[in-house]
Scaffold this motif. Structure first.
Motif, PDB file in Angstrom:
ATOM      1  N   ASP A  47     -16.622   7.922  58.861  1.00  0.00           N
ATOM      2  CA  ASP A  47     -15.548   8.908  58.675  1.00  0.00           C
ATOM      3  C   ASP A  47     -14.276   8.514  59.425  1.00  0.00           C
ATOM      4  OD1 ASP A  47     -17.277  10.412  57.091  1.00  0.00           O
ATOM      5  OD2 ASP A  47     -17.714  11.871  58.681  1.00  0.00           O
ATOM      6  N   PHE A  48     -14.455   7.972  60.634  1.00  0.00           N
ATOM      7  CA  PHE A  48     -13.304   7.544  61.423  1.00  0.00           C
ATOM      8  C   PHE A  48     -12.537   6.442  60.691  1.00  0.00           C
ATOM      9  CE2 PHE A  48     -11.617   4.521  64.623  1.00  0.00           C
ATOM     10  CZ  PHE A  48     -10.661   5.334  65.199  1.00  0.00           C
ATOM     11  N   TYR A  49     -13.254   5.385  60.312  1.00  0.00           N
ATOM     12  CA  TYR A  49     -12.601   4.274  59.627  1.00  0.00           C
ATOM     13  C   TYR A  49     -12.048   4.701  58.269  1.00  0.00           C
ATOM     14  CZ  TYR A  49     -14.452   0.899  63.040  1.00  0.00           C
ATOM     15  OH  TYR A  49     -14.737   0.189  64.173  1.00  0.00           O
ATOM     16  N   GLN A  50     -12.807   5.505  57.526  1.00  0.00           N
ATOM     17  CA  GLN A  50     -12.351   5.934  56.202  1.00  0.00           C
ATOM     18  C   GLN A  50     -11.114   6.809  56.318  1.00  0.00           C
ATOM     19  OE1 GLN A  50     -13.841   4.735  53.278  1.00  0.00           O
ATOM     20  NE2 GLN A  50     -11.920   5.501  52.467  1.00  0.00           N
ATOM     21  N   GLY A  51     -11.050   7.650  57.348  1.00  0.00           N
ATOM     22  CA  GLY A  51      -9.862   8.478  57.572  1.00  0.00           C
ATOM     23  C   GLY A  51      -8.618   7.625  57.773  1.00  0.00           C
ATOM     24  N   LEU A  52      -8.782   6.542  58.526  1.00  0.00           N
ATOM     25  CA  LEU A  52      -7.651   5.629  58.721  1.00  0.00           C
ATOM     26  C   LEU A  52      -7.335   4.873  57.431  1.00  0.00           C
ATOM     27  CD1 LEU A  52      -8.535   4.264  62.262  1.00  0.00           C
ATOM     28  CD2 LEU A  52      -6.485   5.577  61.642  1.00  0.00           C
ATOM     29  N   ALA A  53      -8.367   4.464  56.707  1.00  0.00           N
ATOM     30  CA  ALA A  53      -8.150   3.742  55.447  1.00  0.00           C
ATOM     31  C   ALA A  53      -7.398   4.608  54.439  1.00  0.00           C
ATOM     32  CB  ALA A  53      -9.491   3.292  54.871  1.00  0.00           C
ATOM     33  N   ASP A  54      -7.693   5.890  54.439  1.00  0.00           N
ATOM     34  CA  ASP A  54      -7.074   6.800  53.474  1.00  0.00           C
ATOM     35  C   ASP A  54      -5.712   7.328  53.905  1.00  0.00           C
ATOM     36  OD1 ASP A  54      -9.342   6.571  51.885  1.00  0.00           O
ATOM     37  OD2 ASP A  54     -10.218   8.472  52.573  1.00  0.00           O
ATOM     38  N   ASN A  55      -5.469   7.411  55.211  1.00  0.00           N
ATOM     39  CA  ASN A  55      -4.315   8.175  55.675  1.00  0.00           C
ATOM     40  C   ASN A  55      -3.322   7.456  56.570  1.00  0.00           C
ATOM     41  OD1 ASN A  55      -5.194  10.771  54.520  1.00  0.00           O
ATOM     42  ND2 ASN A  55      -6.891  10.541  55.964  1.00  0.00           N
ATOM     43  N   SER A  56      -3.663   6.272  57.047  1.00  0.00           N
ATOM     44  CA  SER A  56      -2.746   5.619  57.983  1.00  0.00           C
ATOM     45  C   SER A  56      -1.411   5.313  57.311  1.00  0.00           C
ATOM     46  CB  SER A  56      -3.350   4.327  58.528  1.00  0.00           C
ATOM     47  OG  SER A  56      -2.429   3.708  59.407  1.00  0.00           O
ATOM     48  N   ALA A  57      -0.378   5.415  58.094  1.00  0.00           N
ATOM     49  CA  ALA A  57       0.964   5.072  57.608  1.00  0.00           C
ATOM     50  C   ALA A  57       1.186   3.562  57.605  1.00  0.00           C
ATOM     51  CB  ALA A  57       2.016   5.748  58.488  1.00  0.00           C
ATOM     52  N   HIS A  58       0.236   2.805  58.165  1.00  0.00           N
ATOM     53  CA  HIS A  58       0.386   1.362  58.319  1.00  0.00           C
ATOM     54  C   HIS A  58      -0.561   0.620  57.381  1.00  0.00           C
ATOM     55  CE1 HIS A  58       2.727   2.257  61.897  1.00  0.00           C
ATOM     56  NE2 HIS A  58       1.795   3.153  62.166  1.00  0.00           N
ATOM     57  N   GLN A  59       0.006  -0.198  56.510  1.00  0.00           N
ATOM     58  CA  GLN A  59      -0.786  -0.911  55.508  1.00  0.00           C
ATOM     59  C   GLN A  59      -1.841  -1.800  56.157  1.00  0.00           C
ATOM     60  OE1 GLN A  59      -0.943  -4.336  54.442  1.00  0.00           O
ATOM     61  NE2 GLN A  59      -2.311  -3.745  52.778  1.00  0.00           N
ATOM     62  N   ASP A  60      -1.499  -2.472  57.262  1.00  0.00           N
ATOM     63  CA  ASP A  60      -2.464  -3.366  57.912  1.00  0.00           C
ATOM     64  C   ASP A  60      -3.630  -2.575  58.496  1.00  0.00           C
ATOM     65  OD1 ASP A  60      -0.737  -2.243  59.813  1.00  0.00           O
ATOM     66  OD2 ASP A  60      -0.598  -4.067  61.017  1.00  0.00           O
TER      67      ASP A  60
END
Length: 175
Positions: free
Chosen positions: A118-131
């Motif tokens: 969930d932590f990683y997926q949340g970043l994959a779905d929502n981060s403002a940074h493409q990298d």
């Protein structure tokens, strides 16, 4: 645990989190394996947890490799942007019991891996940074495999009856 999304400032901060998360996951799997080995001797699940600790160390090595040449910040414990107070995969070791069965240990492990996913997926779905999104997606995919493996194993060990934790000769604490 709070599920509020907290974005990273970029790849260096993501890597700092991934390094800590994977290190703690490896330690937690070793702890669960040790508990079962010492108290219940469920060899198959012990071996699975040792294997999962190994996978966490492989993820740690992958994160370290990606961190080569990157100025990864040395975050203080309170600077991590976890959804809760601890790394998502550190698990709730306070829920462990010396009489826990493989079912209970697998549930603890599944909860930890699901939180990591969930932590990683949340970043994959929502981060403002493409990298960050790209790296988080890769790490989430790996965690998804772990979640699936633990679910398969959990199906092999049904929930024990309600008296699973009764001990006719409990340990004695000397004060």
């Amino acid at each position: 645990m709070s599920t509020a999304f907290k974005d990273m400032t970029g790849a260096p901060e993501f890597l700092a989190h991934a390094l800590q998360l994977e290190q703690e996951a490896a330690v937690r799997f070793d702890e669960l394996a040790d508990m079962l080995e010492v108290h219940n001797n469920h060899k198959g699940v012990v071996e699975l947890f040792r294997k999962m600790a190994h996978f966490s160390r492989l993820h740690l090595a992958e994160a370290k490799e990606r961190a080569v040449g990157v100025d990864v910040p040395a975050l203080k414990p309170w600077e991590f942007k976890w959804p809760g107070d601890e790394a998502p995969e550190s698990g709730e070791i306070t829920d462990a019991h010396y009489l826990m069965t493989p079912h209970h240990a697998l549930k603890l492990a599944l909860a930890s891996e699901t939180q990591g996913f969930d932590f990683y997926q949340g970043l994959a779905d929502n981060s403002a940074h493409q990298d960050v999104r790209a790296m988080a997606r890769e790490f989430a995919d790996e965690e998804a495999e772990h979640v699936a493996t633990l679910k398969e194993w959990l199906d092999r060990y049904p929930e024990p009856d309600s008296t699973w934790d009764e001990d006719m000769d409990p340990p004695v604490s000397v004060d």
